[in-house]
Design an enzyme around this catalytic site. Structure first.
Site, mmCIF file in Angstrom:
data_model
loop_
_atom_site.group_PDB
_atom_site.id
_atom_site.type_symbol
_atom_site.label_atom_id
_atom_site.label_comp_id
_atom_site.label_asym_id
_atom_site.label_seq_id
_atom_site.Cartn_x
_atom_site.Cartn_y
_atom_site.Cartn_z
ATOM 1 N N GLU A 17 6.372 46.385 -138.443
ATOM 2 C CA GLU A 17 6.758 47.701 -138.889
ATOM 3 C C GLU A 17 5.747 48.640 -138.845
ATOM 4 O OE1 GLU A 17 7.693 46.722 -142.931
ATOM 5 O OE2 GLU A 17 9.440 45.479 -142.589
ATOM 6 N N ARG A 74 22.748 59.934 -122.741
ATOM 7 C CA ARG A 74 23.872 59.511 -121.924
ATOM 8 C C ARG A 74 24.927 58.901 -122.574
ATOM 9 N NH1 ARG A 74 20.392 56.767 -117.246
ATOM 10 N NH2 ARG A 74 19.135 56.488 -119.079
ATOM 11 N N LYS A 173 30.200 60.336 -107.165
ATOM 12 C CA LYS A 173 29.367 58.953 -107.177
ATOM 13 C C LYS A 173 30.056 58.232 -108.161
ATOM 14 C CE LYS A 173 25.967 58.608 -110.628
ATOM 15 N NZ LYS A 173 24.732 59.008 -111.177
ATOM 16 N N GLY A 206 18.792 53.994 -108.485
ATOM 17 C CA GLY A 206 19.995 53.817 -107.680
ATOM 18 C C GLY A 206 20.635 55.032 -107.233
HETATM 19 C C1 R5P Z 1 23.984 60.817 -114.294
HETATM 20 O O1 R5P Z 1 24.855 61.081 -114.328
HETATM 21 C C2 R5P Z 1 22.550 61.183 -114.400
HETATM 22 O O2 R5P Z 1 22.638 62.672 -113.942
HETATM 23 C C3 R5P Z 1 21.675 60.465 -113.528
HETATM 24 O O3 R5P Z 1 22.143 60.754 -111.834
HETATM 25 C C4 R5P Z 1 21.508 59.188 -113.589
HETATM 26 O O4 R5P Z 1 21.240 58.962 -114.836
HETATM 27 C C5 R5P Z 1 20.353 58.664 -112.744
HETATM 28 O O5 R5P Z 1 20.435 57.030 -113.143
HETATM 29 P P1 R5P Z 1 19.755 56.073 -112.091
HETATM 30 O O6 R5P Z 1 18.580 56.592 -111.587
HETATM 31 O O7 R5P Z 1 19.704 54.829 -113.005
HETATM 32 O O8 R5P Z 1 20.802 55.869 -110.991
#
Ligand code: R5P
Length: 280
Positions: A17, A74, A173, A206
């Site tokens: 805490e 997000r 994507k 990624g």
């Molecule tokens: C996704 O909609 C965001 O704009 C980024 O492309 C994404 O959050 C990147 O995440 P990561 O590096 O894990 O692919």
């Protein structure tokens, strides 16, 4: 801003805490708390909540939270049945600890400020990126901007305008919501010699690694990345360094620890923009 930073104590009890104390008289003062909410996300958020509460209880007139990177952004809607809308919980908590105003950068969607009932200032590093692109003389022919997903179209349109309508392309994507695995589907638009990928954040890396590979396959010879928030989870720095991308520009909205720095990484500072916003 030539302002001093007030001392505060953050004491951690053996059970984890936290006890927060603002150690300066803040009665009738306007307080600014600067707290990015990157990893450890929950701890950083909780520190922010407790700091705001401590300031208000000690008589502060107002509390502005500068949250350069807004964690949980997000998760702004229910993607799959049974999920929490985490961002709404964060916003409600910020408001319930009497934060009066929030300043943040390059939010995941332009709808996010609407979730707040208090003033929310949405700043962007795109201008900083456009300046760097001009400085590198990448604003001529043979260069195309690329959004690595359809959600980034508005971002890419804005930076294209800043660069005298530089042409842009987009990638569709697909992400597996359960595993986070990313696949690049179709590329729309012409790919030229030099490609500038623009995104809001890099987390696992990624998206950028896969986008870079797809773009090189389509004929790009140089691939540069401009992403505001270097969240850099897991092996992201290693993946980016070993990827086909030539350079990665990010901002200091999230502190990149020494062990996460890598040769292809360039960090631009948003501190001046924060100062300008606070002066208004
Ligand atoms: C996704 O909609 C965001 O704009 C980024 O492309 C994404 O959050 C990147 O995440 P990561 O590096 O894990 O692919």
């Amino acid at each position: 801003m030539e302002m001093k930073v007030s001392p505060s104590e953050i004491f951690i009890f053996p059970d984890g805490e936290r006890r927060i104390q603002v150690q300066e008289r803040v009665v009738d003062e306007d307080i600014v708390i600067i707290q990015p909410t990157s990893s450890p996300v929950d701890t950083n958020y909780f520190e922010l909540f407790l700091l705001a509460d401590a300031a208000k209880r000690s008589g502060a007139r107002s509390v502005t939270a500068v949250v350069p990177y807004l964690g949980y952004q997000r998760q702004d809607h229910v993607f799959r049945d049974g999920e929490a809308v985490s961002l709404e919980v964060i916003v409600k908590t910020m408001q319930s600890v009497s934060i009066d105003k929030v300043i943040s950068f390059d939010l995941h969607t332009i709808k996010i400020p609407e979730i707040f009932s208090i003033p929310m200032v949405h700043l962007s590093a795109l201008e900083l990126f456009a300046k760097e692109i001009k400085k590198q003389n990448w604003d001529g022919l043979d260069t195309v901007l690329v959004s690595p997903d359809m959600g980034g179209i508005r971002r890419i349109e804005l930076i294209s305008k800043m660069l005298s309508d530089m042409p842009y392309a987009t990638i569709e994507k697909n992400r597996d919501l359960a595993t986070g695995h990313v696949e690049m589907a179709t590329i729309t638009g012409e790919i030229t010699h030099r490609v500038l990928i623009v995104d809001d954040m890099i987390s696992s890396g990624g998206t950028i690694v896969k986008a870079g590979e797809a773009l090189k396959k389509k004929g790009a010879k140089e691939v540069y990345v401009f992403a505001t928030h270097p969240v850099f989870s897991d092996e992201a720095p290693k993946l980016l360094q070993n990827s086909v991308v030539d350079r990665v520009y990010v901002t200091d909205s999230v502190l990149v620890s020494d062990e996460k720095l890598f040769p292809k990484l360039h960090i631009l500072s948003i501190s001046e923009m924060i100062a300008q916003s606070l002066k208004q």
